[in-house]
Design a protein around this motif. Structure first.
Motif, PDB file in Angstrom:
ATOM      1  N   LEU A 143       0.845  -1.208   0.000  1.00  0.00           N
ATOM      2  CA  LEU A 143       0.000   0.000   0.000  1.00  0.00           C
ATOM      3  C   LEU A 143       0.875   1.252   0.000  1.00  0.00           C
ATOM      4  O   LEU A 143       0.625   2.207  -0.747  1.00  0.00           O
ATOM      5  CB  LEU A 143      -0.941  -0.001   1.213  1.00  0.00           C
ATOM      6  N   ALA A 144       1.935   1.214   0.834  1.00  0.00           N
ATOM      7  CA  ALA A 144       2.852   2.364   0.886  1.00  0.00           C
ATOM      8  C   ALA A 144       3.435   2.638  -0.502  1.00  0.00           C
ATOM      9  O   ALA A 144       3.446   3.774  -0.979  1.00  0.00           O
ATOM     10  CB  ALA A 144       3.968   2.089   1.893  1.00  0.00           C
ATOM     11  N   GLY A 145       3.893   1.574  -1.145  1.00  0.00           N
ATOM     12  CA  GLY A 145       4.511   1.736  -2.467  1.00  0.00           C
ATOM     13  C   GLY A 145       3.542   2.276  -3.493  1.00  0.00           C
ATOM     14  O   GLY A 145       3.884   3.117  -4.321  1.00  0.00           O
ATOM     15  N   ARG A 146       2.294   1.802  -3.412  1.00  0.00           N
ATOM     16  CA  ARG A 146       1.301   2.251  -4.400  1.00  0.00           C
ATOM     17  C   ARG A 146       0.937   3.728  -4.219  1.00  0.00           C
ATOM     18  O   ARG A 146       0.766   4.460  -5.189  1.00  0.00           O
ATOM     19  CB  ARG A 146       0.035   1.415  -4.260  1.00  0.00           C
ATOM     20  N   ILE A 147       0.820   4.146  -2.955  1.00  0.00           N
ATOM     21  CA  ILE A 147       0.512   5.565  -2.702  1.00  0.00           C
ATOM     22  C   ILE A 147       1.693   6.423  -3.145  1.00  0.00           C
ATOM     23  O   ILE A 147       1.534   7.471  -3.772  1.00  0.00           O
ATOM     24  CB  ILE A 147       0.148   5.790  -1.216  1.00  0.00           C
TER      25      ILE A 147
END
Ligand SMILES: Cc1ncc(COP(=O)(O)O)c(C=O)c1O
Length: 387
Positions: free
Chosen positions: A65-69
């Motif tokens: 999720l961190a990477g996608r944001i």
């Protein structure tokens, strides 16, 4: 080794086939992370350098999720926090120390304001507020010890659009960093880093998650030096995000573009309709030409969200404004916006220093995914009951 059944409950020899592939991100839960051997034991927080060491610093689901944001916001790294307010306080705690000075817009999200004026002040940080319309003029408020300037654009409830590039230019000249609450723009309708911000945060709770069923936040940075400070602080403050919630947010993210598009269109139509009503003095929606921040919104944003505010004519008492909100049926009464259900909340600014003079006449609406004709009919009926 021969195992008693009680041991088998914990140390099983069952092996399932490998190679399962699906479109869903697996939910990796875990506090304990296993190490290969005694020498490999490590408590470093940066999982990109150290490998996985502890659940607090993110399981693969959290880091996904961190990477996608981060990818959407065009940053260097993102840290996921248990909520949007936790993201705000992480930025403050990581970047400030006693003797430093912080500036926040008067329109900032109220818990952010309170964290600064109550907790940070108690820790010896000097706290100042500025009018959100201040652009480059902020240089007059910057001091040699100013380390952090917050922006929130548009501002909570009163919807002032800020001149972020001008504020960043002045702050950087004075050696201060700029952090932006980019929740309204869902991290996509305003390119924070292209406009000069050093740090952005979002309440992932709102449009990314999108279904009013979880709390998460994100902090995104554009350079490693700031990431090191934030990661170290996250470790010591102990802000862990739930992998289950991250998995729901990852699912929500997949439909964010279509949700935002429908919400944007619906909100703009409702805002325009509301603006034409005799009961209404003004509608604070940045995409409306009549909204004070419209020119800046047009210059800097690529879209608008579903949250805006309605200011009633001066003749309406607080009792009548509350009667309007209570008469709504489809619009529910509740704070956390950004989901699929339309919401309404009445505010009273009579005891809020530095806020515009709207008194008790302001109601914030968040438009969801209901039929726009039905939403207008609901508002019309409530406006009639207000008379
Ligand atoms: C602009 C803004 N920032 C931050 C937050 C805090 O987010 P959370 O509710 O996830 O703590 C909110 C929540 O309403 C918000 O509106």
């Amino acid at each position: 080794m021969k195992k008693d059944w009680k041991t088998k409950l914990i140390h099983s020899d069952v092996r399932v086939p490998e190679g399962f592939r699906s479109l869903a991100t697996p939910v990796y839960r875990g506090s304990t992370v296993l190490f290969e051997d005694a020498e490999a034991v490590d408590d470093r927080w940066n999982q990109y350098e150290a490998g996985y060491t502890y659940g607090l610093y993110g399981t693969p689901t959290v880091l996904e999720l961190a990477g996608r944001i981060c990818e959407l916001e065009g940053g260097y790294r993102t840290i996921i926090t248990p909520g949007g307010q936790a993201a705000i306080t992480l930025v403050d705690l990581a970047l400030l120390k006693a003797g430093d000075h912080i500036l926040l817009p008067q329109s900032v999200y109220t818990p952010s304001r309170k964290f600064a004026s109550r907790i940070l002040r108690g820790f010896g940080v000097e706290v100042g507020f500025y009018a959100p319309e201040t652009g480059g003029g902020i240089s007059e408020l910057l001091k040699p010890n100013t380390r952090l300037v917050w922006c929130e654009s548009p501002g909570s409830i009163t919807m002032e659009v800020q001149d972020v590039p001008a504020i960043c230019e002045a702050a950087h000249k004075a050696g201060a960093l700029v952090a932006l609450d980019n929740t309204w723009a869902a991290g996509v309708y305003f390119d924070a880093f292209a406009h000069g911000a050093d740090v952005t945060m979002q309440a992932v709770t709102k449009y990314v998650a999108g279904h009013s069923d979880l709390l998460l936040g994100s902090v995104t940075v554009k350079e490693d030096a700031i990431y090191q400070k934030l990661g170290a602080a996250q470790q010591l403050v102990g802000l862990a995000a739930s992998p289950d919630d991250c998995s729901l947010a990852l699912r929500g993210m997949k439909t964010m573009a279509v949700r935002l598009k429908a919400i944007e269109a619906g909100a703009f139509e409702v805002a325009r309709w509301t603006e034409a009503r005799a009961e209404v003095e003004m509608v604070l929606h940045p995409a409306l030409e009549s909204c004070p921040g419209h020119a800046l919104w047009k210059r800097d944003f690529t879209g608008s969200a579903g949250v805006f505010s309605v200011v009633f004519q001066k003749s309406f008492t607080k009792e009548r404004v509350l009667r309007f909100v209570n008469a709504l049926e489809l619009f529910k009464i509740g704070y956390s916006w950004g989901g699929v259900t339309s919401l309404a909340v009445a505010y009273d600014f009579r005891s809020s220093p530095g806020r515009p003079d709207y008194g008790h006449r302001i109601v914030r609406l968040s438009i969801g995914l209901e039929d726009v004709g039905d939403l207008k009919a609901d508002l019309e009926k409530a406006l009639e009951k207000m008379q």
